[in-house]
Design an enzyme around this catalytic site. Structure first.
Site, PDB file in Angstrom:
ATOM      1  N   GLU A  63     -10.831  -7.402  -4.684  1.00 10.38           N
ATOM      2  CA  GLU A  63     -11.760  -6.526  -5.384  1.00 10.38           C
ATOM      3  C   GLU A  63     -12.103  -7.079  -6.766  1.00 10.38           C
ATOM      4  O   GLU A  63     -13.245  -7.048  -7.199  1.00 10.38           O
ATOM      5  CB  GLU A  63     -11.156  -5.127  -5.497  1.00 10.38           C
ATOM      6  CG  GLU A  63     -12.152  -4.093  -5.966  1.00 10.38           C
ATOM      7  CD  GLU A  63     -11.602  -2.680  -5.886  1.00 10.38           C
ATOM      8  OE1 GLU A  63     -12.261  -1.788  -6.432  1.00 10.38           O
ATOM      9  OE2 GLU A  63     -10.519  -2.475  -5.293  1.00 10.38           O
TER      10      GLU A  63
ATOM     11  N   ARG B 143       4.790  -8.215   3.987  1.00 12.28           N
ATOM     12  CA  ARG B 143       5.245  -7.300   5.042  1.00 12.28           C
ATOM     13  C   ARG B 143       5.017  -7.866   6.436  1.00 12.28           C
ATOM     14  O   ARG B 143       5.713  -7.508   7.379  1.00 12.28           O
ATOM     15  CB  ARG B 143       4.620  -5.924   4.859  1.00 12.28           C
ATOM     16  CG  ARG B 143       5.218  -5.182   3.653  1.00 12.28           C
ATOM     17  CD  ARG B 143       4.549  -3.840   3.395  1.00 12.28           C
ATOM     18  NE  ARG B 143       3.168  -3.972   3.011  1.00 12.28           N
ATOM     19  CZ  ARG B 143       2.721  -4.151   1.770  1.00 12.28           C
ATOM     20  NH1 ARG B 143       3.577  -4.213   0.774  1.00 12.28           N
ATOM     21  NH2 ARG B 143       1.438  -4.261   1.524  1.00 12.28           N
TER      22      ARG B 143
END
Length: 175
Positions: free
Chosen positions: A95, A58
């Site tokens: 993560e 993006r």
């Protein structure tokens, strides 16, 4: 422009407890997208930015438009295996695991004024990798700009600790 009203929030995506901030709704609104590009560019109009470095993916949308608006070139910072020439790589933690960003070794010249851009800063791992890549090329990073900052996750603080100015159009508390 009320940017928050243009950003869709999707609860529990991609995992329970996460409030995903979906900027595609803002980007699909021509008026909101144009205003966001203008507002993201305004602080840098007189800084002689020579390149806008957009983070995959993006950041490409925002960064390309911002580069045109600022009269600068565009530099893609991509995921592994996507750039055809010699690259530098910077890994960053996720993560569960890790990923990396790549930049062409000739993407910037020493002392070039570069603006780093992405849609959102959360923990800052991806943006930090971008900063490290640009510094490998000896670029002068004028700032990092984002549509969204999630300040509770500390990414903007991490970039500031690296000596990079951070600006965003909106903040959302929490994850």
């Amino acid at each position: 422009m009320d940017y928050k009203s243009k950003i869709r929030t999707i609860p529990d995506y991609p995992a329970k407890g996460i409030m995903f901030r979906d900027v595609t709704t803002l980007m699909s609104d021509s008026e909101a997208l144009a205003a966001a590009i203008e507002d993201l560019c305004r602080p840098f109009e007189r800084m002689n930015v020579s390149k806008v470095a957009g983070i995959d993916a993006r950041g490409f949308i925002l960064g390309g438009a911002m580069a045109v608006r600022l009269g600068a070139g565009f530099l893609p910072l991509r995921k592994p295996g996507k750039l055809p020439y010699e690259t530098w790589s910077e890994s960053y933690a996720l993560e569960y695991g890790s990923d990396a960003l790549h930049m062409h070794t000739d993407g910037v010249e020493e002392g070039e004024q570069v603006l780093l851009v992405d849609d959102l800063i959360a923990t800052g791992g991806t943006a930090e990798a971008g900063v490290k890549l640009l510094r490998k090329g000896k670029a002068d990073i004028v700032a990092a700009a984002f549509l969204i900052d999630l300040p509770d996750l500390g990414g903007a603080r991490t970039l500031r600790e690296l000596g990079v100015e951070v600006m965003s159009l909106v903040t959302f508390t929490g994850h």
